[in-house]
Design a protein around this motif. Structure first.
Motif, mmCIF file in Angstrom:
data_model
loop_
_atom_site.group_PDB
_atom_site.id
_atom_site.type_symbol
_atom_site.label_atom_id
_atom_site.label_comp_id
_atom_site.label_asym_id
_atom_site.label_seq_id
_atom_site.Cartn_x
_atom_site.Cartn_y
_atom_site.Cartn_z
ATOM 1 N N GLY A 273 1.044 -0.778 -0.084
ATOM 2 C CA GLY A 273 0.036 -0.408 -0.031
ATOM 3 C C GLY A 273 1.147 0.855 0.156
ATOM 4 N N GLU A 274 0.582 1.726 0.437
ATOM 5 C CA GLU A 274 1.315 3.186 1.176
ATOM 6 C C GLU A 274 3.180 2.586 1.730
ATOM 7 O OE1 GLU A 274 0.416 6.249 3.540
ATOM 8 O OE2 GLU A 274 -1.553 6.653 2.490
ATOM 9 N N THR A 275 3.427 1.186 2.020
ATOM 10 C CA THR A 275 4.865 0.278 2.514
ATOM 11 C C THR A 275 4.612 -0.507 2.050
ATOM 12 O OG1 THR A 275 4.109 -0.164 4.262
ATOM 13 C CG2 THR A 275 5.112 1.453 4.634
ATOM 14 N N LEU A 276 5.636 -2.107 1.574
ATOM 15 C CA LEU A 276 5.487 -2.948 1.824
ATOM 16 C C LEU A 276 5.854 -3.392 2.822
ATOM 17 C CD1 LEU A 276 5.879 -5.149 -0.413
ATOM 18 C CD2 LEU A 276 8.650 -4.755 -0.552
ATOM 19 N N ARG A 277 4.909 -4.429 2.861
ATOM 20 C CA ARG A 277 5.020 -4.848 4.494
ATOM 21 C C ARG A 277 5.632 -6.337 4.353
ATOM 22 N NH1 ARG A 277 4.143 -3.848 9.780
ATOM 23 N NH2 ARG A 277 3.975 -5.873 11.214
ATOM 24 N N ILE A 278 6.745 -6.612 4.982
ATOM 25 C CA ILE A 278 6.892 -8.770 4.217
ATOM 26 C C ILE A 278 6.648 -9.014 6.025
ATOM 27 C CG2 ILE A 278 8.611 -9.713 3.772
ATOM 28 C CD1 ILE A 278 9.547 -7.001 2.194
ATOM 29 N N GLU A 279 6.277 -10.144 6.151
ATOM 30 C CA GLU A 279 5.769 -10.661 7.451
ATOM 31 C C GLU A 279 6.305 -12.084 7.207
ATOM 32 O OE1 GLU A 279 1.974 -10.603 9.153
ATOM 33 O OE2 GLU A 279 2.010 -7.807 8.507
ATOM 34 N N VAL A 280 7.590 -12.864 7.916
ATOM 35 C CA VAL A 280 7.791 -13.883 8.403
ATOM 36 C C VAL A 280 7.506 -14.463 9.407
ATOM 37 C CG1 VAL A 280 9.356 -15.119 8.057
ATOM 38 C CG2 VAL A 280 9.179 -13.331 6.994
ATOM 39 N N HIS A 281 6.254 -15.556 8.677
ATOM 40 C CA HIS A 281 5.661 -16.410 10.651
ATOM 41 C C HIS A 281 6.336 -17.520 10.409
ATOM 42 C CE1 HIS A 281 2.122 -13.432 10.272
ATOM 43 N NE2 HIS A 281 2.791 -13.418 9.265
ATOM 44 N N ASP A 282 7.016 -18.349 11.794
ATOM 45 C CA ASP A 282 7.079 -19.351 11.977
ATOM 46 C C ASP A 282 6.362 -19.446 13.195
ATOM 47 O OD1 ASP A 282 8.709 -19.054 14.511
ATOM 48 O OD2 ASP A 282 9.818 -17.505 13.116
ATOM 49 N N SER A 283 6.905 -21.084 13.828
ATOM 50 C CA SER A 283 5.676 -21.617 13.987
ATOM 51 C C SER A 283 6.870 -22.064 16.065
ATOM 52 C CB SER A 283 5.351 -22.716 13.912
ATOM 53 O OG SER A 283 5.792 -23.696 13.375
ATOM 54 N N GLY A 284 7.988 -21.725 15.685
ATOM 55 C CA GLY A 284 9.397 -21.956 16.233
ATOM 56 C C GLY A 284 8.717 -20.891 17.843
ATOM 57 N N GLY A 285 9.919 -21.645 18.879
ATOM 58 C CA GLY A 285 10.134 -21.300 19.694
ATOM 59 C C GLY A 285 11.512 -19.975 19.875
ATOM 60 N N GLY A 286 11.904 -19.347 20.693
ATOM 61 C CA GLY A 286 13.361 -18.978 20.807
ATOM 62 C C GLY A 286 12.675 -17.049 20.085
ATOM 63 N N GLN A 287 13.937 -16.121 21.398
ATOM 64 C CA GLN A 287 14.107 -14.869 20.799
ATOM 65 C C GLN A 287 14.625 -13.769 19.520
ATOM 66 O OE1 GLN A 287 11.956 -12.974 23.169
ATOM 67 N NE2 GLN A 287 11.233 -14.756 23.916
ATOM 68 N N VAL A 288 14.103 -13.382 19.034
ATOM 69 C CA VAL A 288 15.107 -12.300 18.320
ATOM 70 C C VAL A 288 14.924 -10.954 19.124
ATOM 71 C CG1 VAL A 288 14.322 -10.697 16.447
ATOM 72 C CG2 VAL A 288 13.462 -13.617 16.560
ATOM 73 N N ARG A 289 16.728 -11.128 19.194
ATOM 74 C CA ARG A 289 17.326 -10.384 19.751
ATOM 75 C C ARG A 289 17.489 -8.704 19.155
ATOM 76 N NH1 ARG A 289 22.208 -11.603 21.957
ATOM 77 N NH2 ARG A 289 22.517 -9.764 23.478
ATOM 78 N N GLU B 261 4.790 -11.748 18.472
ATOM 79 C CA GLU B 261 4.454 -12.569 18.877
ATOM 80 C C GLU B 261 3.362 -13.219 18.008
ATOM 81 O OE1 GLU B 261 3.870 -12.429 22.857
ATOM 82 O OE2 GLU B 261 5.613 -11.009 23.465
ATOM 83 N N ARG B 262 3.115 -14.357 18.293
ATOM 84 C CA ARG B 262 1.601 -15.563 17.558
ATOM 85 C C ARG B 262 2.045 -16.458 18.229
ATOM 86 N NH1 ARG B 262 3.554 -18.609 13.164
ATOM 87 N NH2 ARG B 262 1.157 -18.480 12.844
ATOM 88 N N ASP B 263 1.079 -17.377 18.269
ATOM 89 C CA ASP B 263 1.030 -18.425 19.256
ATOM 90 C C ASP B 263 -0.139 -19.693 17.965
ATOM 91 O OD1 ASP B 263 0.588 -20.140 20.930
ATOM 92 O OD2 ASP B 263 -0.971 -19.735 22.285
ATOM 93 N N PRO B 264 1.497 -20.485 18.043
ATOM 94 C CA PRO B 264 3.048 -20.898 18.381
ATOM 95 C C PRO B 264 3.583 -19.946 17.783
ATOM 96 C CG PRO B 264 2.550 -22.609 17.092
ATOM 97 C CD PRO B 264 1.259 -22.155 17.199
ATOM 98 N N GLY B 265 4.812 -19.208 18.033
ATOM 99 C CA GLY B 265 5.776 -18.689 17.529
ATOM 100 C C GLY B 265 6.092 -17.334 17.186
ATOM 101 N N LYS B 266 5.999 -16.701 16.123
ATOM 102 C CA LYS B 266 6.755 -15.481 16.161
ATOM 103 C C LYS B 266 6.740 -14.717 14.695
ATOM 104 C CE LYS B 266 11.631 -16.080 16.070
ATOM 105 N NZ LYS B 266 11.134 -17.763 15.909
ATOM 106 N N THR B 267 6.338 -13.619 14.258
ATOM 107 C CA THR B 267 6.384 -13.064 13.301
ATOM 108 C C THR B 267 7.127 -11.825 13.206
ATOM 109 O OG1 THR B 267 3.874 -13.140 12.812
ATOM 110 C CG2 THR B 267 4.858 -11.648 11.523
ATOM 111 N N VAL B 268 8.687 -12.074 12.318
ATOM 112 C CA VAL B 268 8.860 -10.931 11.859
ATOM 113 C C VAL B 268 9.100 -10.327 10.128
ATOM 114 C CG1 VAL B 268 11.705 -10.669 11.875
ATOM 115 C CG2 VAL B 268 10.957 -12.467 13.295
ATOM 116 N N TRP B 269 8.839 -9.108 10.850
ATOM 117 C CA TRP B 269 8.634 -8.070 9.825
ATOM 118 C C TRP B 269 9.396 -7.311 8.848
ATOM 119 C CZ3 TRP B 269 7.072 -3.076 10.094
ATOM 120 C CH2 TRP B 269 7.977 -2.694 12.162
#
Length: 148
Positions: free
Chosen positions: A74-90, A119-127
């Motif tokens: 749209g006004e921005t291009l947004r890319i989301e990568v969804h995974d189902s694992g644990g772990g933290q993104v530092r 956050e998502r359940d399970p996992g996370k989304t990095v965008w």
């Protein structure tokens, strides 16, 4: 919906936990950007999506599972990568001197206009997001063009 309102372009794809998924992700994103004539720096976007997808593959996807890519332009291009694992993104992780890896998110932070983790359940989304501009060069190679 009236004639002046157009839906925001959206695409999603699911990939298996396999190394060969990374070039497929790049092809998927490149095709969407060219189809949409999305005014973003394509090479920067492809580098960022490669880093995010590789991180999901290596660190975020448990065996037997996969990851999902969502694109919105749209006004921005947004890319989301969804995974189902644990772990933290530092966000503050410093790469180990001499190490071959550990610099991907630094590249994303330097190239994208914004990035983050949800956050998502399970996992996370990095965008990550890129501002869309009609004056930016789109792509490279024979199908590349400048937007009017």
């Amino acid at each position: 919906m009236n004639e002046t309102t157009r839906p925001t372009p959206f695409r999603e794809a699911f990939y298996r936990r396999e190394r060969r998924s990374i070039p497929l992700v790049r092809q998927f994103v490149r095709a969407a950007l060219l189809d949409w004539a999305c005014g973003v720096p394509v090479d920067d976007v492809l580098l960022c999506v490669t880093e995010l997808a590789t991180n999901a593959l290596v660190h975020g996807v448990p065996p037997g599972r996969g990851f999902k890519i969502e694109l919105t332009c749209g006004e921005t291009l947004r890319i989301e990568v969804h995974d189902s694992g644990g772990g933290q993104v530092r966000r503050d992780a410093e790469p180990v001197p001499g190490a071959e890896g550990g610099r991907g998110l630094l590249l994303v932070a330097a190239l994208a206009d914004a990035w983050g983790v949800g956050e998502r359940d399970p996992g996370k989304t990095v965008w990550c997001e890129f501002a869309v501009s009609a004056s930016k060069f789109v792509g490279s190679g024979p199908r590349a063009h400048s937007l009017p």
